[in-house]
Motif scaffolding. Structure first.
Motif, PDB file in Angstrom:
ATOM      1  N   THR A  46      38.497  41.989  25.026  1.00 48.52           N
ATOM      2  CA  THR A  46      37.605  41.378  26.010  1.00 48.52           C
ATOM      3  C   THR A  46      37.196  42.285  27.159  1.00 48.52           C
ATOM      4  OG1 THR A  46      39.476  40.548  27.308  1.00 48.52           O
ATOM      5  CG2 THR A  46      38.626  39.121  25.560  1.00 48.52           C
ATOM      6  N   GLU A  47      37.974  43.330  27.433  1.00 46.66           N
ATOM      7  CA  GLU A  47      37.754  44.135  28.643  1.00 46.66           C
ATOM      8  C   GLU A  47      37.202  45.505  28.260  1.00 46.66           C
ATOM      9  OE1 GLU A  47      38.100  46.983  31.418  1.00 46.66           O
ATOM     10  OE2 GLU A  47      39.629  47.027  29.869  1.00 46.66           O
ATOM     11  N   GLU A 104      34.027  45.113  37.010  1.00 42.31           N
ATOM     12  CA  GLU A 104      33.447  43.796  36.789  1.00 42.31           C
ATOM     13  C   GLU A 104      34.514  42.719  37.009  1.00 42.31           C
ATOM     14  OE1 GLU A 104      31.696  43.606  32.956  1.00 42.31           O
ATOM     15  OE2 GLU A 104      30.290  45.251  33.330  1.00 42.31           O
ATOM     16  N   GLU A 106      34.857  40.061  35.400  1.00 44.71           N
ATOM     17  CA  GLU A 106      35.365  39.623  34.105  1.00 44.71           C
ATOM     18  C   GLU A 106      36.633  40.384  33.728  1.00 44.71           C
ATOM     19  OE1 GLU A 106      32.308  40.215  34.842  1.00 44.71           O
ATOM     20  OE2 GLU A 106      31.123  38.438  34.266  1.00 44.71           O
ATOM     21  N   SER A 109      39.470  38.701  35.587  1.00 44.02           N
ATOM     22  CA  SER A 109      39.761  37.404  34.969  1.00 44.02           C
ATOM     23  C   SER A 109      40.515  37.568  33.654  1.00 44.02           C
ATOM     24  CB  SER A 109      38.450  36.639  34.724  1.00 44.02           C
ATOM     25  OG  SER A 109      37.737  36.446  35.924  1.00 44.02           O
TER      26      SER A 109
END
Length: 277
Positions: A46-47, A104, A106, A109
């Motif tokens: 995801t990252e 970011e 994101e 998170s």
């Protein structure tokens, strides 16, 4: 298929030895290692721009949360670990403004989820092991998750006709889902028979409820992490376990099942006491 079976034949006896014969801290060490691998794989999926330090923060936090739950009050361990992870990540976010390209949100998170939320959920296995009669309870999430997965797989292969979630997980079928529920309930009842033979008081009706909700949690957990993979266009989270993919591919459902069993054990105990020591 054969690789999955071989891994299962090897892993199941080792898991039983770990839960029933090893010190609880060794079980916590195992859960911490699994949580750390899951955190790393989740971030890799995801990252994209956080850098190696983000991986290290999340992985260390993911390992420490289950492992240190054995030695200290779990609530305090979680608060300290989450706070340190929070500080490290937002510190990196603030420092990134020194550069032209900033981190970011994101990334923050995803790291909080990977290094904070996922290990707290997986640590339910350790919390179960610390209960009275905790060893027999600690096996329950594995019984529910693995039997549901196996039952769903074989029912889907031999009986599957109707797609369950075509866009999310094309290979899953309604028949497979039903097979997963039946297998989980059946294995829970069989586990109850074994427990009674070993001298424990096991409530079969309640174990059947555990099997139903365990299967529900297992299938929702599997689908939830499949949704993340679809969003990021990956097939597997990793290749750590032959025939199974990554640690998160194998233990994704456990993030749901372990807490479900923990809550059921607190509200409606299925194993009330040992009648023979």
């Amino acid at each position: 298929m054969s690789t999955r079976v071989i891994v299962g034949v090897i892993a199941v006896p080792l898991l039983l030895l770990l839960i029933f014969l090893a010190p609880v801290w060794l079980l916590a060490l195992f859960v911490g290692a699994v949580a750390a691998c899951c955190a790393w794989e989740f971030l890799r999926c995801t990252e994209k721009n956080g850098g190696l330090r983000i991986y290290i923060y999340a992985t260390l936090s993911a390992f420490c949360i289950p492992f240190f739950s054995v030695f200290f009050d779990p609530g305090r361990v979680y608060v300290l670990a989450l706070f340190l992870l929070f500080v490290a990540l937002f510190g990196e976010l603030m420092l990134s403004f020194r550069h032209e390209t900033t981190m970011e949100f994101e990334t923050v998170s995803a790291a909080l989820l990977a290094g904070g939320i996922l290990p707290v959920l997986l640590a339910a296995i350790v919390r179960l092991a610390l209960l009275e009669n905790g060893r027999v309870y600690a096996l329950l999430p594995f019984v529910a998750a693995f039997s549901s997965d196996t039952g769903a797989y074989f029912a889907g292969v031999f009986l599957g006709r109707h797609k369950l979630t075509p866009r999310l997980s094309p290979n899953k079928t309604i028949e497979g889902s039903v097979g997963g529920f039946l297998a989980a309930i059946g294995m829970m009842l069989l586990y109850g028979v074994v427990l009674r033979a070993a001298g424990f008081a096991a409530n079969f009706a309640v174990l059947g409820v555990y099997g139903f909700f365990g299967a529900l949690a297992a299938q929702l957990g599997d689908l939830s992490f499949s949704a993340v993979k679809r969003l990021f266009g990956v097939k597997d989270y990793g290749n750590l376990i032959p025939g199974h993919g990554g640690a998160l591919d194998r233990f994704d459902s456990m993030t749901w099942v372990a807490v479900t069993v923990e809550l059921l054990a607190a509200w409606v105990p299925a194993i009330t006491k040992a009648t023979v020591v």
